[in-house]
Scaffold this active site. Structure first.
Site, PDB file in Angstrom:
ATOM      1  N   GLY A  21       0.819  -1.216   0.000  1.00 34.75           N
ATOM      2  CA  GLY A  21       0.000   0.000   0.000  1.00 34.75           C
ATOM      3  C   GLY A  21       0.849   1.261   0.000  1.00 34.75           C
ATOM      4  N   VAL A  85       8.193   3.715  13.531  1.00 38.35           N
ATOM      5  CA  VAL A  85       7.269   4.700  14.105  1.00 38.35           C
ATOM      6  C   VAL A  85       6.689   4.152  15.405  1.00 38.35           C
ATOM      7  CG1 VAL A  85       5.090   5.917  13.740  1.00 38.35           C
ATOM      8  CG2 VAL A  85       6.735   5.700  11.867  1.00 38.35           C
ATOM      9  N   GLU A 176      -0.110 -23.190   0.494  1.00 42.08           N
ATOM     10  CA  GLU A 176       1.085 -23.046  -0.348  1.00 42.08           C
ATOM     11  C   GLU A 176       2.323 -23.574   0.379  1.00 42.08           C
ATOM     12  OE1 GLU A 176      -0.384 -19.467  -3.258  1.00 42.08           O
ATOM     13  OE2 GLU A 176       0.954 -18.891  -1.646  1.00 42.08           O
ATOM     14  N   ASP A 304      -3.564  -3.760   5.056  1.00 40.67           N
ATOM     15  CA  ASP A 304      -3.926  -4.728   6.097  1.00 40.67           C
ATOM     16  C   ASP A 304      -4.313  -4.072   7.416  1.00 40.67           C
ATOM     17  OD1 ASP A 304      -3.336  -6.689   4.300  1.00 40.67           O
ATOM     18  OD2 ASP A 304      -1.690  -7.584   5.437  1.00 40.67           O
TER      19      ASP A 304
HETATM   20  C1  LIG Z   1       3.013 -15.446   3.550  1.00 36.87           C
HETATM   21  C2  LIG Z   1       2.040 -14.473   2.922  1.00 36.87           C
HETATM   22  C3  LIG Z   1       1.500 -14.767   1.686  1.00 36.87           C
HETATM   23  C4  LIG Z   1       0.605 -13.877   1.088  1.00 36.87           C
HETATM   24  N1  LIG Z   1       0.092 -14.192  -0.146  1.00 36.87           N
HETATM   25  C5  LIG Z   1      -0.722 -13.303  -0.753  1.00 36.87           C
HETATM   26  C6  LIG Z   1      -1.207 -13.578  -2.072  1.00 36.87           C
HETATM   27  O1  LIG Z   1      -0.902 -14.618  -2.667  1.00 36.87           O
HETATM   28  N2  LIG Z   1      -2.019 -12.648  -2.660  1.00 36.87           N
HETATM   29  C7  LIG Z   1      -2.362 -11.494  -2.025  1.00 36.87           C
HETATM   30  O2  LIG Z   1      -3.073 -10.674  -2.602  1.00 36.87           O
HETATM   31  N3  LIG Z   1      -1.941 -11.222  -0.777  1.00 36.87           N
HETATM   32  C8  LIG Z   1      -1.122 -12.088  -0.131  1.00 36.87           C
HETATM   33  N4  LIG Z   1      -0.667 -11.817   1.129  1.00 36.87           N
HETATM   34  C9  LIG Z   1      -1.158 -10.608   1.827  1.00 36.87           C
HETATM   35  C10 LIG Z   1      -0.409  -9.365   1.363  1.00 36.87           C
HETATM   36  O3  LIG Z   1       0.974  -9.586   1.425  1.00 36.87           O
HETATM   37  C11 LIG Z   1      -0.828  -8.220   2.272  1.00 36.87           C
HETATM   38  O4  LIG Z   1      -2.216  -8.038   2.159  1.00 36.87           O
HETATM   39  C12 LIG Z   1      -0.106  -6.939   1.883  1.00 36.87           C
HETATM   40  O5  LIG Z   1       1.269  -7.072   2.115  1.00 36.87           O
HETATM   41  C13 LIG Z   1      -0.651  -5.749   2.679  1.00 36.87           C
HETATM   42  O6  LIG Z   1       0.035  -4.603   2.295  1.00 36.87           O
HETATM   43  P1  LIG Z   1       0.282  -3.433   3.344  1.00 36.87           P
HETATM   44  O7  LIG Z   1       0.909  -2.315   2.570  1.00 36.87           O
HETATM   45  O8  LIG Z   1      -0.937  -3.163   4.116  1.00 36.87           O
HETATM   46  O9  LIG Z   1       1.317  -4.050   4.389  1.00 36.87           O
HETATM   47  P2  LIG Z   1       2.740  -4.696   4.173  1.00 36.87           P
HETATM   48  O10 LIG Z   1       2.965  -5.049   2.756  1.00 36.87           O
HETATM   49  O11 LIG Z   1       2.860  -5.765   5.182  1.00 36.87           O
HETATM   50  O12 LIG Z   1       3.756  -3.522   4.519  1.00 36.87           O
HETATM   51  C14 LIG Z   1       3.807  -2.943   5.795  1.00 36.87           C
HETATM   52  C15 LIG Z   1       5.133  -2.221   5.931  1.00 36.87           C
HETATM   53  O13 LIG Z   1       5.082  -1.418   7.107  1.00 36.87           O
HETATM   54  C16 LIG Z   1       6.320  -1.512   7.777  1.00 36.87           C
HETATM   55  N5  LIG Z   1       6.056  -1.197   9.190  1.00 36.87           N
HETATM   56  C17 LIG Z   1       5.260  -1.865  10.055  1.00 36.87           C
HETATM   57  N6  LIG Z   1       5.234  -1.245  11.246  1.00 36.87           N
HETATM   58  C18 LIG Z   1       6.023  -0.151  11.135  1.00 36.87           C
HETATM   59  C19 LIG Z   1       6.397   0.894  12.024  1.00 36.87           C
HETATM   60  N7  LIG Z   1       5.919   0.955  13.294  1.00 36.87           N
HETATM   61  N8  LIG Z   1       7.251   1.837  11.589  1.00 36.87           N
HETATM   62  C20 LIG Z   1       7.750   1.795  10.312  1.00 36.87           C
HETATM   63  N9  LIG Z   1       7.413   0.842   9.432  1.00 36.87           N
HETATM   64  C21 LIG Z   1       6.558  -0.119   9.835  1.00 36.87           C
HETATM   65  C22 LIG Z   1       6.758  -2.941   7.540  1.00 36.87           C
HETATM   66  O14 LIG Z   1       8.165  -3.069   7.691  1.00 36.87           O
HETATM   67  C23 LIG Z   1       6.297  -3.166   6.104  1.00 36.87           C
HETATM   68  O15 LIG Z   1       7.310  -2.845   5.167  1.00 36.87           O
HETATM   69  C24 LIG Z   1       0.235 -12.676   1.758  1.00 36.87           C
HETATM   70  C25 LIG Z   1       0.789 -12.387   3.005  1.00 36.87           C
HETATM   71  C26 LIG Z   1       1.682 -13.281   3.594  1.00 36.87           C
HETATM   72  C27 LIG Z   1       2.284 -12.949   4.921  1.00 36.87           C
END
Ligand SMILES: Cc1cc2nc3c(=O)[nH]c(=O)nc-3n(C[C@H](O)[C@H](O)[C@H](O)COP(=O)(O)OP(=O)(O)OC[C@H]3O[C@@H](n4cnc5c(N)ncnc54)[C@H](O)[C@@H]3O)c2cc1C
Length: 444
Positions: A21, A85, A176, A304
Site C-alpha cells: 500500500g 514509528v 502453499e 492490512d
Molecule cells: C506469507 C504471505 C502470503 C501472502 N500471499 C498473498 C497472495 O498470494 N495474494 C495477495 O493478494 N496477498 C497475499 N498476502 C497478503 C499481502 O501480502 C498483504 O495483504 C499486503 O502485504 C498488505 O500490504 P500493506 O501495505 O498493508 O502491508 P505490508 O505489505 O505488510 O507492509 C507494511 C510495511 O510497514 C512496515 N512497518 C510496520 N510497522 C512499522 C512501524 N511501526 N514503523 C515503520 N514501518 C513499519 C513494515 O516493515 C512493512 O514494510 C500474503 C501475506 C503473507 C504474509
C-alpha cells in the site's frame, strides 16, 4: 523536522510503511506538487506472496525483496527514511519515531500492515510465523537442518520426528507452504544417500474449519485438498492442534513429535493501529469511505491495517495485496484532489480474483464466475506473480529459478549457514533463538 524543511513550503505527505500500500501511494505521488517521506523500519519492500518459496529453498531472499531507495530512485520528491514509528499524534500532525526523532506532516498515510497472530502464551516460542524475510529464513534453516540430521539418524522414530512438519492454518499461506514443504521433501530426501527417504517425510496441514481455502468456492477447496493429498500432504480439517511441549503436538488425537511447526493461522494489525484508532472489532483501524480517519480527514489508513467496507460490499475487504495497492493509488489521488480544492471520492475495490498454488502444476484460481484448477490455474498464478513482483532484476531471477526448478526438480537455495551452536542443539527445541523476535511476541 517540519514540512517546510523538506521543500519549498509544499505540502508534506508522510507514508508509514513501504509495503504494497505505502509503496504504491509513494509511486503515485512521484510527480505531484508535494514532498513525500516514506518511513519503514526495514530498508526494503517484501513481496510477501512468495515468502513461502524462500522458506522452502526455492528462491533467495534477494529475489523477493527490493531496497525502497532503489524502487523510488527516480522519484525526486520522495525521501526514504529508515526508522520505526512509535506513535502518531493526529492533533499536532506529528509522527514519533523510536529513536526519539519526529516528523511533521500535512497528510499522513498509515500503511504499516499486519503481523502474525501467534498463539498466546508460551506456545508462541514453539512455532515459526511466516510474515517477514527473517521468518522465511528461519524456517528454511530449521527445515534443511532437520532434513540433514534425519539423513544421518539411524533411529527410525527419531528420524521420523525430525522429518515431520506441521503447518497450522488452511488459508492460502498454509496451503502453499504445505505443498512446497512436501515438494522440498520429495526432491531433497535421499539425495544424501543417507537414511532419509521420501516416505519418512510427513507434512501435516491442520485447519480448524471444515475445509481448506475457506474464502474460495467450496468446489475449489475440495480440489485444493485433493491436489494436496495427491502430493502427499496429510490434510486434517475440523481439527485443532494442541501443544504438548517443545516439538510435540497432538493433532486429531494423535501425538506427534515434529521438526517444525509453521504457524499460518492468520494475522492481526501491527500495534501501531492502536495509536491511530478508532478500532473495529477485528483490531483494524476503522476508516471512512475515502480511506481517511473519521476524526482526522488528512490522515489515511490503508492495506492490512485498515478496516474498510466500500459501498456494495457486505464484508470488510480482506488483507490482500491488490486491496492495499488500489487503496495506495486511491489515497494518492485524494491528496491531489484535496490540494486542488476538489471533493474527495469514495474508494471502490476492483476485485481481480484470488488464487493459491499447491506445488508444481497444481493450483486453484477464481475470478468473477471463472474457476480454474490444475495446470491452467498454475500458469495463471505464475504469470500474475511475475508481473506483480517489484523490480526487473527480481522478475528475471524468479523466472530463472522457477525454470531451473521446473526442469531439474531441484531447489536452488539449500545452502545452510549454521551458527556454531545450531547443529549442536537438540533438534526438537523450540524455534531457534537466532530468529529475530517478532513484534507480536515482543508486545506480549
Ligand atoms: C506469507 C504471505 C502470503 C501472502 N500471499 C498473498 C497472495 O498470494 N495474494 C495477495 O493478494 N496477498 C497475499 N498476502 C497478503 C499481502 O501480502 C498483504 O495483504 C499486503 O502485504 C498488505 O500490504 P500493506 O501495505 O498493508 O502491508 P505490508 O505489505 O505488510 O507492509 C507494511 C510495511 O510497514 C512496515 N512497518 C510496520 N510497522 C512499522 C512501524 N511501526 N514503523 C515503520 N514501518 C513499519 C513494515 O516493515 C512493512 O514494510 C500474503 C501475506 C503473507 C504474509
Amino acid at each position: 523536522m517540519t514540512s517546510t524543511e523538506t521543500g519549498a513550503g509544499r505540502p508534506h505527505v508522510v507514508i508509514v510503511g513501504g509495503g504494497f500500500g505505502g509503496l504504491r501511494a509513494a509511486v503515485s505521488l512521484a510527480d505531484a506538487d508535494v514532498d513525500v517521506t516514506i518511513i519503514d523500519k526495514r530498508n526494503h519492500h517484501v513481496f510477501q506472496p512468495l515468502l513461502y518459496q524462500v522458506a522452502t529453498a526455492g528462491l533467495a531472499v534477494s529475489d523477493i525483496a527490493m531496497p525502497l531507495r532503489a524502487v523510488l530512485r527516480r522519484s525526486k520528491n520522495v525521501r526514504v527514511l529508515l526508522g520505526e514509528v512509535e506513535d502518531i499524534d493526529t492533533d499536532t500532525c506529528r509522527v514519533q519515531l523510536y529513536d526519539g526523532s519526529h516528523v511533521e506532516f500535512d497528510y499522513l498515510v498509515v500503511a504499516a500492515g499486519a503481523r502474525t497472530r501467534y498463539p498466546r502464551g508460551e506456545e508462541a516460542q514453539y512455532v515459526f510465523g511466516l510474515k517477514t524475510l527473517e521468518d522465511a529464513r528461519a524456517i528454511r534453516q530449521r527445515v534443511l537442518t532437520c532434513m540433514e540430521m534425519a539423513e544421518s539418524e539411524p533411529d527410525a522414530a527419531q528420524r521420523r520426528a525430525l522429518s515431520t512438519f506441521v503447518v497450522v492454518g488452511g488459508g492460502p499461506t498454509g496451503v502453499e507452504m504445505a505443498g512446497a514443504l512436501r515438494e522440498l521433501a520429495m526432491t531433497n530426501a535421499g539425495m544424501g544417500r543417507g537414511h532419509l527417504s521420501e516416505g519418512d517425510v510427513r507434512v501435516v496441514l491442520v485447519e480448524r474449519g471444515d475445509r481448506v481455502l475457506s474464502s474460495f468456492d467450496p468446489p475449489l477447496s475440495e480440489s485444493a485438498q485433493r491436489q494436496l493429498e495427491a502430493l502427499g500432504v496429510e490434510v486434517e480439517t475440523a481439527t485443532d492442534l494442541a501443544f504438548e511441549g517443545p516439538g510435540r503436538v497432538a493433532v486429531g488425537g494423535e501425538s506427534l513429535r515434529v521438526g517444525a511447526i509453521v504457524w499460518a493461522a492468520g494475522v492481526e494489525p501491527v500495534s501501531l493501529a492502536e495509536k491511530v484508532g478508532p478500532l473495529a472489532s477485528d483490531g483494524r483501524v476503522e476508516v471512512a469511505e475515502d480511506c481517511s480517519l473519521p476524526h482526522a480527514p488528512r490522515v489515511f489508513a490503508i492495506g492490512d491495517i485498515a478496516h474498510c467496507t466500500p459501498e456494495g460490499h457486505s464484508e470488510p475487504l480482506p488483507g490482500l495485496a491488490p486491496v492495499a495497492m488500489q487503496q495506495g493509488e486511491h489515497v494518492a489521488r485524494q491528496i491531489r484532489r484535496t490540494i486542488a480544492g476538489k471533493d474527495r471520492e469514495a474508494f471502490s475495490y476492483n476485485d481481480r480474483g484470488t488464487m493459491a498454488t499447491i506445488g508444481r502444476s497444481r493450483a486453484v484460481a477464481q475470478r468473477g464466475k471463472m474457476r480454474l484448477t490444475g495446470t491452467l490455474a498454475w500458469f495463471a498464478w505464475l504469470v500474475v506473480h511475475l508481473v506483480t513482483l517489484v523490480g526487473f532484476r527480481n522478475r528475471m531471477a524468479v523466472f530463472l529459478n522457477w525454470a531451473w526448478h521446473y526442469f531439474t526438480f531441484r531447489q536452488g537455495h539449500r545452502i545452510l549457514l549454521p551458527s556454531a551452536t545450531q547443529l549442536d542443539r537438540p533438534a526438537l527445541d523450540p524455534a531457534p533463538d537466532s530468529a529475530p523476535e517478532p513484534e507480536a511476541r515482543r508486545a506480549s
